[in-house]
Design an enzyme around this catalytic site. Structure first.
Site, PDB file in Angstrom:
ATOM      1  CD1 TRP A 177      -2.916   1.412   0.497  1.00  0.00           C
ATOM      2  CD2 TRP A 177      -1.649   2.364   2.075  1.00  0.00           C
ATOM      3  NE1 TRP A 177      -3.453   2.645   0.772  1.00  0.00           N
ATOM      4  CE2 TRP A 177      -2.699   3.249   1.744  1.00  0.00           C
ATOM      5  CE3 TRP A 177      -0.721   2.741   3.046  1.00  0.00           C
ATOM      6  CZ2 TRP A 177      -2.849   4.488   2.348  1.00  0.00           C
ATOM      7  CZ3 TRP A 177      -0.865   3.981   3.648  1.00  0.00           C
ATOM      8  CH2 TRP A 177      -1.935   4.840   3.300  1.00  0.00           C
ATOM      9  CG  ASP A 460     -11.581   1.875  -3.504  1.00  0.00           C
ATOM     10  OD1 ASP A 460     -10.661   1.074  -3.719  1.00  0.00           O
ATOM     11  OD2 ASP A 460     -11.426   2.952  -2.894  1.00  0.00           O
ATOM     12  CG  ASP A 529      -4.964   5.099  -1.423  1.00  0.00           C
ATOM     13  OD1 ASP A 529      -5.558   5.446  -2.459  1.00  0.00           O
ATOM     14  OD2 ASP A 529      -5.452   4.316  -0.583  1.00  0.00           O
TER      15      ASP A 529
END
Ligand code: GLA
Length: 721
Positions: A177, A460, A529
């Site tokens: 991530w 998402d 992100d």
């Protein structure tokens, strides 16, 4: 139209694509050839993969590795296919039956090669679609059970390729991530190297499913033989690179068969996903350009069309907003000049309002406290300001704190006798269940039917699969990973047949889903992100190897500490969007941003549809330089980024690429911050393509401050845009 083996001369000849000569099948494109030979024992072998011969005569080569090696007989390495027959016999022998070719359009041809087991009748059909101008081949396989009872597949590759080189260098992209697309290149040695995912949903969380394989030596941007490959599959995948005792490299690509034995009923066909590859002897740059051109035309939904600039509210408001605040943000979007406002997570749930990530997922009804007038009102208010309205969805997931969970506990993937396992406080719905499939489709369909003005969706998927058990599949649990992805594609097909054009961004907790299986249905993806512009230079650089700029969403945010100019210049390298508090911008910053949106709209055709040249790699020095050149080489956009530069850095002149040496270009710095002037010594000069590509430009004049950037436009003399 099927041709059988035996005819001595040409059976079917096209100018490209499929040709069968004597005992050879030739699949070719403008520069690439893949040659198979039919052996006396009816085995088909891959005799050649590489640059096409001008003569087209491959008759002197004949050997090679088996086209689709099967386990259980004499083949002892990692097989393409392994099957247990109804009588539990674990062997398969695949013999040539026939081959055929068809032309889909001038540029596209498909070759089909039929193989069969003489004892069990199992049929394997290998398909190769070749794209002439793009030098891309797409390979996939159908496996058909011809027995009277079910058979069990334990391995089922999409494609199998062989290489003979002195050395093999693999470039792969791994991450986590907010750390997507970290590039690593290594020399492969004898034995096996796997790149794979077992995560189910959010499949690319740790490993992107695209790679480069360089032959003999590492390829550069402009030199070396290199294969770029990727799989059109949004699920568990596996690439196996096996170097055998004779230094041959066998490359198996396909679905990861881990925990996924697949039972095929009589006459049932198992269709694998497509393995997409290109080959270049001019390094990675050409390979990327081939893939980009292919993707825009054939791989991505609306790939040759424009995209909308947008303002997203995720980083500026999180889930804390209400109707009034949103309408204020519409004004900000309008002021900025973007096309669309994208409302992110937090707009739904009533019994369990979505105020944080602990509740509400699954209950796709407007939160009546935050949005008492509903989505229709928001669409109307946005439209009244001349912008469009889009919305975030995560329809495959559920929070235990939701009405959906209370009503349908059997719609969720979870082991019956184990505690539930959460990722971001949520569970994955059991898409293998047709009722869940309907639910997901209906969620999207209802929103779009009730709000016909809804112009964009961000789809998402914030967790991978654990606790892997489908209540619906019962005793067929090993079908879960494959059937989930297929069911997801079914939902997307239904959505696309009703809403063929609607732009939808694919997101998965950042870049957890980035593949051409999904991009048939999506117009763009969210790469990470992590929107810190310095990090984004590397992340976007990585994705640029395989995906065209109009698919890579890049937003200007407040995450990084860099100047607004640097953040904007990085976002403009791909598909520009914003996720900032516009009200917090100083008057100068606002003026700059409004101009930047206008500038982007003027130059985006070159960025989205031009050829990409990666000129200076951030992996090799403290700067990055990339440029896009339009098809007729009349216009180019050049991006120059100084990263964490130090006084000791010496930056030489940069030789541009892809221009027409005979043309003269006006070279001009654009996207300057109000009140600043270009310090580029060649600014506003007329320079020949020859000069720009042989002598180049000093893109680092004066002291090169860290985290500074420039964008330049090159326009052919006399041309108007
Ligand atoms: C994921 C996405 C973000 C944002 C949040 C909302 O993390 O990657 O962009 O949409 O979900 O919860």
């Amino acid at each position: 139209m099927q041709k059988t083996l035996g005819a001595a001369l040409l059976l079917l000849s096209c100018t490209f694509g499929f040709t069968q000569q004597a005992k050879q099948i030739i699949i070719d494109t403008r520069n690439l050839a893949l040659v198979f030979s039919i052996q006396p024992n009816k085995k088909v072998t891959q005799s050649y993969l590489g640059n096409k011969l001008m003569s087209g005569d491959y008759s002197k080569i004949s050997g090679g590795g088996e086209i689709y090696p099967a386990a259980g007989m004499e083949y002892q390495f990692e097989p393409a296919i392994r099957m247990l027959h109804a009588d539990q016999n674990p062997s398969l022998e695949l013999q040539y039956v026939s081959s055929s070719g068809s032309r889909q359009e001038n540029n596209v041809a498909t070759t089909n090669i039929v193989l069969e087991d003489p004892v069990y009748g199992t049929e394997v059909i290998l398909h190769y679609t070749s794209y002439y101008n793009e030098d891309v081949i797409k390979a996939w396989t159908e496996i058909i059970n011809r027995e009277k009872k079910a058979v069990e597949l334990t391995e089922y590759a999409s494609s199998f390729l062989h290489f003979n080189a002195d050395e093999y260098w693999l470039t792969q992209f791994h991450g986590d991530w907010a750390r997507e697309m970290q590039m690593v290149e290594e020399k492969l040695t004898n034995g096996i190297k796997n790149l794979e995912s077992k995560l189910g949903t959010r499949t690319n969380f740790y490993q992107t499913l695209a790679f480069f394989l360089s032959l003999n030596r590492p390829s550069t941007e402009t030199e070396g033989e290199v294969l770029a490959g990727t799989l059109a599959w949004t699920g568990n995948f596996k690439y196996t690179f096996e170097i055998d005792q004779r230094n041959t490299l066998n490359l198996r690509s396909g679905i990861n068969s881990f925990a996924s034995e697949y039972f095929l009923q009589p006459r049932e066909v198992f269709t694998t996903p497509e393995f997409i590859f290109t080959f270049s002897d001019h390094g990675k740059g050409q390979a990327s350009r081939n893939l980009h051109r292919w993707a825009r035309k054939y791989g991505v939904l609306n790939g040759s069309e424009g995209r909308m600039t947008l303002l997203n509210n995720w980083e500026s408001t999180g889930m804390k907003f209400n109707e009034t605040r949103l309408v204020e943000l519409f004004d900000e979007a309008k002021n900025l000049g973007v096309d669309l406002f994208l409302l992110d997570d937090g707009w739904f749930g009533n019994k369990y309002p979505r105020n944080d990530d602990k509740a509400g997922l699954g209950d796709w009804i407007e939160d009546s406290t935050k949005l008492p007038s509903g989505i229709g009102y928001l669409v109307k208010e946005a439209e009244a300001r001349g912008i469009k309205f889009g919305i975030w969805l995560e329809p495959e997931m559920v929070n235990p704190k939701s009405q959906l969970y209370e009503q349908h506990p059997d719609w969720i993937l979870k082991l019956p006798n184990r505690p539930e396992n959460y990722g971001r406080n949520q569970l994955v719905l059991d898409l293998c269940n047709p009722k869940v499939e309907d639910f997901v489709f209906n969620t999207v369909d209802r929103l779009l039917t009730e709000n016909p003005g809804l112009a964009f969706i961000k789809w998402d998927c914030n967790r991978s699969m654990t606790n892997q058990y489908s209540p619906y599949l019962k005793e067929r649990q090993t079908h879960l990973f494959v059937d989930y992805t297929r069911a997801w594609y079914k939902v997307l097909q239904r959505i696309r047949s009703k809403y063929p054009k609607l732009p939808i961004m694919l997101c998965s907790g950042g870049g957890g889903r980035t593949d051409y299986g999904a991009l048939k249905y999506f117009t763009e993806f969210w790469p990470s992100d992590n929107t810190d512009a310095l990090e984004r230079v590397y992340i976007q650089w990585g994705y640029s190897y395989f995906f065209p700029a109009n698919t890579i969403s890049s937003h200007v945010t407040d995450m990084g500490k860099q100047s607004l100019k640097f953040r904007t210049d990085v976002a403009m390298m791909d598909k520009l969007g914003y996720d900032i508090r516009v009200q917090n911008l100083s008057p100068g910053e606002l003026e700059f941003s409004k101009e930047a949106v206008k500038t982007y709209k003027k130059v985006s055709n070159v960025i989205w549809f031009g050829d990409l040249y990666r000129i200076e790699s951030p992996y090799e020095s403290d700067r990055a330089v990339v440029m896009y050149v339009n098809e007729n080489k009349s216009r180019a956009i050049l991006f120059n980024y100084h990263l964490n530069t130090r006084r000791q850095d010496i930056f030489n002149r940069v030789k541009l690429q892809g221009l027409d040496p005979a043309k003269k270009y006006r070279f001009e710095e654009i996207n300057l911050f109000p009140g600043t002037r270009s310090i580029q010594p060649d600014n506003d000069k007329l320079l020949s393509g020859d000069y720009l590509m042989k002598i180049g430009l000093n893109l680092s004049p004066g002291r090169t401050n860290p985290l500074t950037s420039n964008i330049y436009e090159l326009t052919e003399e006399g041309a108007r845009f």
